[in-house]
Write an enzyme that holds these catalytic residues in place. Structure first.
Site, PDB file in Angstrom:
ATOM      1  N   CYS A 131       0.802  -1.219   0.000  1.00 37.74           N
ATOM      2  CA  CYS A 131       0.000   0.000   0.000  1.00 37.74           C
ATOM      3  C   CYS A 131       0.838   1.273   0.000  1.00 37.74           C
ATOM      4  O   CYS A 131       0.288   2.368  -0.201  1.00 37.74           O
ATOM      5  CB  CYS A 131      -0.948   0.006   1.193  1.00 37.74           C
ATOM      6  N   GLN A 158       1.716   6.274   8.050  1.00 34.00           N
ATOM      7  CA  GLN A 158       0.744   5.274   7.637  1.00 34.00           C
ATOM      8  C   GLN A 158      -0.395   5.120   8.645  1.00 34.00           C
ATOM      9  O   GLN A 158      -0.172   4.982   9.849  1.00 34.00           O
ATOM     10  CB  GLN A 158       1.446   3.928   7.415  1.00 34.00           C
ATOM     11  N   ARG A 238       3.865   4.480  11.729  1.00 37.23           N
ATOM     12  CA  ARG A 238       2.418   4.409  11.927  1.00 37.23           C
ATOM     13  C   ARG A 238       1.971   5.642  12.716  1.00 37.23           C
ATOM     14  O   ARG A 238       2.603   6.012  13.714  1.00 37.23           O
ATOM     15  CB  ARG A 238       2.041   3.141  12.690  1.00 37.23           C
ATOM     16  N   HIS A 245      -2.671   6.908   3.779  1.00 38.98           N
ATOM     17  CA  HIS A 245      -1.231   6.963   4.014  1.00 38.98           C
ATOM     18  C   HIS A 245      -0.655   8.229   3.387  1.00 38.98           C
ATOM     19  O   HIS A 245      -1.060   8.640   2.291  1.00 38.98           O
ATOM     20  CB  HIS A 245      -0.531   5.751   3.382  1.00 38.98           C
TER      21      HIS A 245
END
Length: 337
Positions: A131, A158, A238, A245
């Site tokens: 992704c 993300q 994260r 994202h």
């Protein structure tokens, strides 16, 4: 053109849900759509293609009447069941890391290397990239083609939906606790508190200090752009965002390019939504629930003669997973239909 029967493996997960939605939104002309998952999800019903359909157990499913199988589970399940689907004559589009680095399996982003889809007809497996690698290569491709790229430095931000529905639930729960002033002392998904925090060790870390997520970005970006010598240096983080994202991308190009010329290339690039002026795209407001790869803050890197900086945002569940799979399926249908 004849309609093709489609099976969605992992149909009840976040990406499977997006696949169901996108099939309807894009009016993918499927003859039948079968929804497959584990036994605990069997019997649930969802509407796809104007019909209510029942979730079936993957282990018991016969792929003999399936032409396209969209897999979005974990790698182990794909390794077990994708060959079974291929043996029955289906073309598998796999959204796990199980097949991405196999040399005979194409790793495809249609806007970047769509010509490789035809290579998947034969082995009958086409891999859907990570992704991060998908929007990164969509944003870099027009610049790569025009002036070449020596090196990509990228820091990612993300969203928790990259960890699945459990990641979203964890952030929701921890945010409520933090607002109430309650202690946050359990971490079912991430290795530290996710609410109001950022985590750079959210993935398994190897002996070289790089996470498996970062290694995927390196390997997959090179494979998609078909450049084994391309320098790729990622740091994956994260952040407490539900969907979308974001990436700070720093390019070192082979030939110089001005920000104005780069914007001209990006403005016309397939899949890119260029945000100009002093504004910049954000994951929650711009990217979430949409299909584009948003690029903004295109500027010269003052520290490098051939340096160019970009800010890139996209919906990780849609373009970063489900949409890319459906786009591949649309191209497959053109090839075999």
């Amino acid at each position: 053109m004849e309609k093709l029967n489609v099976a969605i493996v992992g149909a009840t997960g976040a990406v499977g849900e997006a696949m169901r939605r996108i099939i309807d939104e894009r009016r993918f002309p499927a003859g039948d759509v079968r929804l497959l998952a584990s036994a605990r999800s069997a019997g649930r019903r969802f509407t796809v293609g104007g019909r209510s359909r029942t979730v079936e157990v993957l282990d018991d499913f016969d792929f003999d009447d399936t032409q396209i199988a969209l897999f979005s589970t974990d790698g182990g399940i794909s390794l077990e069941h994708a060959p079974r689907a291929v043996a029955a004559g289906a073309i598998v589009i796999d959204n796990t890391s199980a097949f991405r680095q196999k040399p005979d399996i194409p790793l495809v982003v249609p806007e970047v290397n769509g010509h490789r889809i035809a290579d998947g007809i034969g082995p009958n497996i086409i891999a859907n990239p990570n992704c991060v690698a998908i929007p990164l290569t969509v944003a870099c491709k027009p610049i790569y083609d025009a002036v070449g790229i020596e090196r990509i430095n990228v820091a990612t931000y993300q969203s928790v939906s990259g960890a699945g529905a459990s990641g979203v639930r964890e952030l929701e729960d921890q945010t409520q606790r933090a607002v109430r002033g309650d202690p946050i002392d359990d971490f079912p998904v991430h290795p530290a508190q996710m609410a109001f925090n950022v985590i750079s060790h959210a993935w398994t870390t190897g002996e070289d200090g790089f996470s498996d997520e970062e290694t995927k970005v390196v390997d997959e970006t090179r494979k998609i752009l078909e450049d084994d010598g391309l320098g790729v240096n990622p740091t994956c983080v994260r952040v407490p965002v539900y969907h979308g994202h974001s990436m700070a991308v720093h390019l070192e190009t082979r030939q110089p390019i001005s920000p104005a010329d780069a914007r001209d290339l990006l403005r016309d690039a397939a899949g890119v939504v260029l945000v100009e002026g002093t504004s910049a795209p954000t994951p929650a407001v711009d990217a979430a629930g949409t299909d584009g790869v948003f690029v903004g803050r295109v500027r010269r890197d003052p520290s490098h003669a051939h340096g160019l900086d970009l800010w890139v945002v996209s919906d990780n569940v849609r373009k970063g997973a489900a949409l890319n799979s459906i786009q591949i399926a649309e191209e497959v249908r053109e090839l075999i239909g």
